[in-house]
Motif scaffolding. Sequence first.
Motif, mmCIF file in Angstrom:
data_model
loop_
_atom_site.group_PDB
_atom_site.id
_atom_site.type_symbol
_atom_site.label_atom_id
_atom_site.label_comp_id
_atom_site.label_asym_id
_atom_site.label_seq_id
_atom_site.Cartn_x
_atom_site.Cartn_y
_atom_site.Cartn_z
ATOM 1 N N ALA B 32 0.827 -1.212 0.000
ATOM 2 C CA ALA B 32 0.000 0.000 0.000
ATOM 3 C C ALA B 32 0.858 1.257 0.000
ATOM 4 C CB ALA B 32 -0.939 -0.002 1.199
ATOM 5 N N THR B 33 2.106 1.116 0.454
ATOM 6 C CA THR B 33 2.945 2.310 0.605
ATOM 7 C C THR B 33 4.058 2.366 -0.439
ATOM 8 O OG1 THR B 33 4.331 1.101 2.158
ATOM 9 C CG2 THR B 33 2.528 2.382 3.098
ATOM 10 N N LEU B 34 4.022 1.483 -1.440
ATOM 11 C CA LEU B 34 5.106 1.469 -2.419
ATOM 12 C C LEU B 34 5.047 2.707 -3.312
ATOM 13 C CD1 LEU B 34 5.501 -2.167 -3.785
ATOM 14 C CD2 LEU B 34 6.685 -1.049 -1.910
ATOM 15 N N SER B 35 6.218 3.169 -3.694
ATOM 16 C CA SER B 35 6.275 4.271 -4.658
ATOM 17 C C SER B 35 6.107 3.716 -6.071
ATOM 18 C CB SER B 35 7.623 4.984 -4.537
ATOM 19 O OG SER B 35 8.642 4.117 -4.988
ATOM 20 N N ASP B 36 5.891 4.610 -7.003
ATOM 21 C CA ASP B 36 5.754 4.178 -8.395
ATOM 22 C C ASP B 36 7.014 3.464 -8.870
ATOM 23 O OD1 ASP B 36 3.293 5.228 -8.458
ATOM 24 O OD2 ASP B 36 3.760 6.942 -9.740
ATOM 25 N N GLU B 37 8.163 3.944 -8.410
ATOM 26 C CA GLU B 37 9.404 3.328 -8.862
ATOM 27 C C GLU B 37 9.522 1.897 -8.328
ATOM 28 O OE1 GLU B 37 12.928 5.576 -8.087
ATOM 29 O OE2 GLU B 37 14.223 3.932 -8.736
ATOM 30 N N GLU B 38 9.129 1.727 -7.050
ATOM 31 C CA GLU B 38 9.197 0.378 -6.482
ATOM 32 C C GLU B 38 8.216 -0.555 -7.187
ATOM 33 O OE1 GLU B 38 10.487 1.225 -1.873
ATOM 34 O OE2 GLU B 38 8.539 1.913 -2.564
ATOM 35 N N PHE B 45 10.938 -5.133 -13.989
ATOM 36 C CA PHE B 45 12.383 -5.395 -14.012
ATOM 37 C C PHE B 45 12.687 -6.838 -13.627
ATOM 38 C CE2 PHE B 45 12.176 -0.948 -14.287
ATOM 39 C CZ PHE B 45 13.355 -0.505 -14.857
ATOM 40 N N ARG B 46 13.440 -7.519 -14.507
ATOM 41 C CA ARG B 46 13.774 -8.918 -14.280
ATOM 42 C C ARG B 46 15.267 -9.107 -14.483
ATOM 43 N NH1 ARG B 46 9.645 -8.551 -12.298
ATOM 44 N NH2 ARG B 46 7.686 -9.646 -12.728
#
Lengths: 206, 92
Positions: B32-38, B45-46
């Motif tokens: 719920a608290t993740l940023s867009d980048e995370e 990203f793999r």
Amino acid sequence: MTVDIVSRTVQDSARRSPLGTYAGQLAAVPKGVSIREVPFLTQLDLRVEPGGEAAAAAERVLGVALPTTACTAVSGVDGAEVLWLGPDEWLVVAPAGQDALEGDLRAAVGQQGAVVDVSAQRTTIAISGPRTADLLAHGCSLDLDPRVSPKGTCVQTLLALAGVVLVVRDEHAGDVWVLVRSSFARYLADWLLDACAEYEDDPSWR
Amino acid sequence: MQLIACPHCGPREETEFHYGGQAHVAYPAGNATLSDEEWGQFVFFRDNPKGPFAERWVHSAGCRRWFNAVRDTATHQILAVYRQGEPKPVVA
């Protein structure tokens, strides 16, 4: 009310099997094999936890233990066959018209599993005769030699790029059921006829 | 063409299977608290190693079950297969 109308409509209209118009062509293949459609089989997709209470209840209805060995099939009561499709999934194939089986199975597994009528999903092509394995080898990578695929083998694989369930029904690969999706049935029938064509003049197929 | 040993059905032709990307990508905790980048890191990203790589595969023409496989990305050789939930095997 709606359900009543729908079921009555289905009963009243003449049912057409996916390969109904192919019967003549399939009957005319070289004698090494015999190909015919077995239409309108009752097919139920059964999903329960193997070894659980619901599985035991389903086994009481079917009269046979659900096969837990991968790629196998067993015969139950009243002509029903139980085909392994996955670790928690089986296909119950029963003779046409066994409409009560769905309700019986669903009542048995209750809320701990799922029973879905998939009779219209696939039709069945029965291939028999001494050249059955040779014919299927044209488009199927699996080894149908009886030493590798004995009676009771049930595999989901590709036959001529169409997804099928193959059921080996005798000891020498001379009786195989190919369950194919209804929409692929005419393609597969055409492919089988084409695969047979080269044996028209082969004395070993006569 | 190679055979892939489905953990349920046994060895089958490669064409019966489909690829599902990198295995063991855990759904992020505290999402719920993740940023867009995370989120971007999780979704897009793999890893892209040369050599053994743990991947998801599905036996789509057979039992339709997902499983994991370790494949050498340089040789396309399947080195190990294991069921979902099982730990990644150590391959040489």
